[in-house]
Design a protein around this motif. Structure first.
Motif, PDB file in Angstrom:
ATOM      1  N   VAL A   1       0.882  -1.227   0.134  1.00 10.23           N
ATOM      2  CA  VAL A   1       0.053   0.062   0.119  1.00 10.23           C
ATOM      3  C   VAL A   1       1.012   1.286  -0.093  1.00 10.23           C
ATOM      4  O   VAL A   1       0.456   2.175  -0.598  1.00 10.23           O
ATOM      5  CB  VAL A   1      -1.179   0.008   1.071  1.00 10.23           C
ATOM      6  CG1 VAL A   1      -1.747   1.346   1.340  1.00 10.23           C
ATOM      7  CG2 VAL A   1      -1.908  -0.998   1.199  1.00 10.23           C
ATOM      8  N   SER A   2       2.015   1.198   0.863  1.00 10.43           N
ATOM      9  CA  SER A   2       2.949   2.372   0.765  1.00 10.43           C
ATOM     10  C   SER A   2       3.540   2.790  -0.973  1.00 10.43           C
ATOM     11  O   SER A   2       3.652   3.729  -0.990  1.00 10.43           O
ATOM     12  CB  SER A   2       4.152   2.160   1.657  1.00 10.43           C
ATOM     13  OG  SER A   2       3.500   2.005   2.907  1.00 10.43           O
TER      14      SER A   2
ATOM     15  N   LEU B   1       2.148   1.965  -3.554  1.00  8.06           N
ATOM     16  CA  LEU B   1       1.063   2.532  -4.262  1.00  8.06           C
ATOM     17  C   LEU B   1       0.857   4.045  -4.009  1.00  8.06           C
ATOM     18  O   LEU B   1       0.840   4.815  -4.978  1.00  8.06           O
ATOM     19  CB  LEU B   1      -0.364   1.631  -4.232  1.00  8.06           C
ATOM     20  CG  LEU B   1      -0.437   0.177  -4.816  1.00  8.06           C
ATOM     21  CD1 LEU B   1      -1.557  -0.347  -4.368  1.00  8.06           C
ATOM     22  CD2 LEU B   1      -0.236   0.192  -6.289  1.00  8.06           C
ATOM     23  N   ILE B   2       0.823   4.438  -2.784  1.00  9.73           N
ATOM     24  CA  ILE B   2       0.540   5.770  -2.327  1.00  9.73           C
ATOM     25  C   ILE B   2       1.856   6.421  -2.925  1.00  9.73           C
ATOM     26  O   ILE B   2       1.657   7.675  -3.332  1.00  9.73           O
ATOM     27  CB  ILE B   2       0.540   5.919  -0.682  1.00  9.73           C
ATOM     28  CG1 ILE B   2      -0.676   5.192  -0.477  1.00  9.73           C
ATOM     29  CG2 ILE B   2       0.739   7.218  -0.347  1.00  9.73           C
ATOM     30  CD1 ILE B   2      -0.967   5.060   1.261  1.00  9.73           C
ATOM     31  N   ALA B   3       3.200   5.986  -2.788  1.00  4.91           N
ATOM     32  CA  ALA B   3       4.052   6.610  -3.471  1.00  4.91           C
ATOM     33  C   ALA B   3       3.930   6.878  -4.667  1.00  4.91           C
ATOM     34  O   ALA B   3       4.557   8.104  -5.329  1.00  4.91           O
ATOM     35  CB  ALA B   3       5.343   5.927  -3.175  1.00  4.91           C
TER      36      ALA B   3
ATOM     37  N   ILE C   1       1.081   7.234  -6.248  1.00  7.57           N
ATOM     38  CA  ILE C   1       0.411   8.308  -6.708  1.00  7.57           C
ATOM     39  C   ILE C   1       0.820   9.893  -6.493  1.00  7.57           C
ATOM     40  O   ILE C   1       0.727  10.719  -7.295  1.00  7.57           O
ATOM     41  CB  ILE C   1      -1.053   7.968  -5.806  1.00  7.57           C
ATOM     42  CG1 ILE C   1      -1.568   6.927  -6.356  1.00  7.57           C
ATOM     43  CG2 ILE C   1      -1.933   9.196  -5.861  1.00  7.57           C
ATOM     44  CD1 ILE C   1      -2.687   6.363  -5.570  1.00  7.57           C
ATOM     45  N   ILE C   2       1.405   9.810  -5.323  1.00  8.48           N
ATOM     46  CA  ILE C   2       1.981  10.977  -4.775  1.00  8.48           C
ATOM     47  C   ILE C   2       3.155  11.519  -5.866  1.00  8.48           C
ATOM     48  O   ILE C   2       3.179  12.854  -6.514  1.00  8.48           O
ATOM     49  CB  ILE C   2       2.733  10.924  -3.274  1.00  8.48           C
ATOM     50  CG1 ILE C   2       1.485  10.878  -2.353  1.00  8.48           C
ATOM     51  CG2 ILE C   2       3.505  12.246  -3.087  1.00  8.48           C
ATOM     52  CD1 ILE C   2       2.029  10.494  -1.055  1.00  8.48           C
TER      53      ILE C   2
END
Length: 146
Positions: free
Chosen positions: A102-103, A105-107, A109-110
């Motif tokens: 999940v981290s 994937l968030i990275a 996106i950011i």
């Protein structure tokens, strides 16, 4: 690259954006000459991405350094896979692996939204780390259920 920042040391084409979000499209191109300071404020832009072909300036030492980097990354992927394979069946290990995925994937996106100009290798490394985590979990699930 921002306005009033020196151009890179290689001849590059820069594409000017009105802001740093992913929603904007380039508004102009700007040939950035080495040693010149970027001045694209007359294009109403605040940010530029620069691209250049630098293969002619590479030496054999640079190529060997890149091979060493690739070998290290392959070792990193092997360690991530082995870690997820061995701890993926435990609840705590599964939670850690899922947090990592999940981290990542968030990275992604950011980094995409902020249009940070990172090397392709950075994005590929993040993607492959997530892929190795997922594959390690999947393989462990297949092995346990047999």
């Amino acid at each position: 690259m921002t306005d009033d920042e020196p151009c890179p040391m290689y001849l590059m084409d820069c594409f000017i954006f009105p802001d740093t979000t992913i929603l904007s499209s380039p508004i102009a191109s700007y040939p950035c000459q080495p040693g010149r300071v970027g001045n694209f404020s007359n294009f109403n832009g605040s940010f530029a991405w620069c691209y250049g072909w630098i293969i002619g300036q590479q030496s054999s030492l640079n190529v060997l350094n890149q091979l060493g980097l690739c070998s290290g990354l392959i070792g990193l992927f092997a360690i991530i896979f082995a870690f997820t394979f061995h701890v993926g069946h435990r609840k705590v290990g599964l939670a850690v692996v899922l947090i990592i995925i999940v981290s990542i994937l968030i990275a992604f996106i950011i980094l995409a939204v902020l249009k940070l100009s990172l090397a392709f290798l950075t994005f590929a490394t993040l993607f492959l780390c997530g892929l190795m985590c997922s594959f390690g979990l999947l393989l462990k699930h297949v092995v346990i259920n047999q």
